[in-house]
Each structure stands twice: as C-alpha cells, then as structure tokens.
Motif scaffolding. Sequence first.
Motif, PDB file in Angstrom:
ATOM      1  N   ARG A  19       0.895  -1.177  -0.192  1.00 57.29           N
ATOM      2  CA  ARG A  19       0.126   0.016   0.174  1.00 57.29           C
ATOM      3  C   ARG A  19       0.834   1.148  -0.009  1.00 57.29           C
ATOM      4  O   ARG A  19       1.749   1.395   1.103  1.00 57.29           O
ATOM      5  CB  ARG A  19      -0.840   0.082   1.198  1.00 57.29           C
ATOM      6  N   SER A  21       1.154   5.383   0.001  1.00 56.88           N
ATOM      7  CA  SER A  21       0.515   6.794   0.441  1.00 56.88           C
ATOM      8  C   SER A  21       1.164   7.827  -0.045  1.00 56.88           C
ATOM      9  O   SER A  21       2.316   7.589  -0.136  1.00 56.88           O
ATOM     10  CB  SER A  21       0.556   6.828   1.993  1.00 56.88           C
ATOM     11  N   ARG A  71      -8.503   8.414  -1.867  1.00 64.19           N
ATOM     12  CA  ARG A  71      -7.939   9.440  -1.342  1.00 64.19           C
ATOM     13  C   ARG A  71      -8.998   9.874  -0.209  1.00 64.19           C
ATOM     14  O   ARG A  71     -10.131   9.761   0.095  1.00 64.19           O
ATOM     15  CB  ARG A  71      -7.947  10.420  -2.533  1.00 64.19           C
ATOM     16  N   THR A  77      -4.563  13.221   0.952  1.00 62.58           N
ATOM     17  CA  THR A  77      -3.636  12.155   1.125  1.00 62.58           C
ATOM     18  C   THR A  77      -4.222  11.217  -0.176  1.00 62.58           C
ATOM     19  O   THR A  77      -5.725  10.964  -0.082  1.00 62.58           O
ATOM     20  CB  THR A  77      -3.696  11.447   2.200  1.00 62.58           C
ATOM     21  N   TYR A  79      -3.899   7.190  -1.735  1.00 64.21           N
ATOM     22  CA  TYR A  79      -3.485   5.883  -1.222  1.00 64.21           C
ATOM     23  C   TYR A  79      -3.423   5.124  -2.813  1.00 64.21           C
ATOM     24  O   TYR A  79      -4.456   5.145  -3.419  1.00 64.21           O
ATOM     25  CB  TYR A  79      -4.397   5.038  -0.246  1.00 64.21           C
ATOM     26  N   GLN A  81      -3.514   0.842  -3.171  1.00 67.75           N
ATOM     27  CA  GLN A  81      -3.484  -0.592  -2.756  1.00 67.75           C
ATOM     28  C   GLN A  81      -3.239  -1.382  -3.899  1.00 67.75           C
ATOM     29  O   GLN A  81      -3.955  -1.570  -4.838  1.00 67.75           O
ATOM     30  CB  GLN A  81      -4.908  -0.964  -1.763  1.00 67.75           C
TER      31      GLN A  81
END
Length: 118
Positions: A19, A21, A71, A77, A79, A81
């Motif tokens: 994951r 970020s 997000r 932020t 992300y 995955q």
Amino acid sequence: QVQLVESGGGLVQAGGSLRLSCAASGSIFSVNVMGWYRQAPGKQRELVADITSGGNIEYAESVKGRFTISRDNAKNTVYLQMNSLKPEDTAVYYCNLVQSRIRRYDYWGQGTQVTVSS
C-alpha cells in the motif's frame, strides 16, 4: 508551492500486496487530481491510476482489478492499494498532483521503489 511525500514502497514476492501513501501539503486547491505514475528501467513514465477530488477514477488497463486508488480529501492524501503484484509491476512509483487556476500546476513526489520478485 505543494510538497508530496510518498511512503509504502518495498520488496514483495509475486502475488503479494503493498500500500502506497502520498500526503500533499502547501497551497492545495479544492479541485485537483491526485494520482500515481510509475517508471521502470528503460521505459517511459506511465499512468497507473488517478482520482479527482470529486471521486472520478481512472486506471491503466494493466492494473485494473488488482490495484485500488483512494483518497482522503480532509488529509490531502492519496493511497494506492496494490494486490496480486507481478514482477512487471516493478518500478519507481511517483505521486502526482495536478491543479489549475488560470494555468496548470503539476507537482511530483520524489518516488518510491516497488520491487516484485518472482
């Protein structure tokens, strides 16, 4: 000015998950697009996935069904995955933020290495 700080890369075996970020800070407009690009050795940088502040999402064909972008607008932020990773996913992954006000502003993170071993 906008700063993007990525985290979450690393080494994983094929079939595994990671994951990523990316936290943005600075002068961020309410309407923007955040996304992930990647660049493998000897290849051009390519879009992996992006997501607008309104939630519209685009994926590269090669990652559809395996990667999920999301997000948190309150935290600025984004992300990524990544599941069912393949050796061909090995690359440096870059966070990107695009926003416009009179002109286009394009920002990049420093990149994080993702290596998938077979």
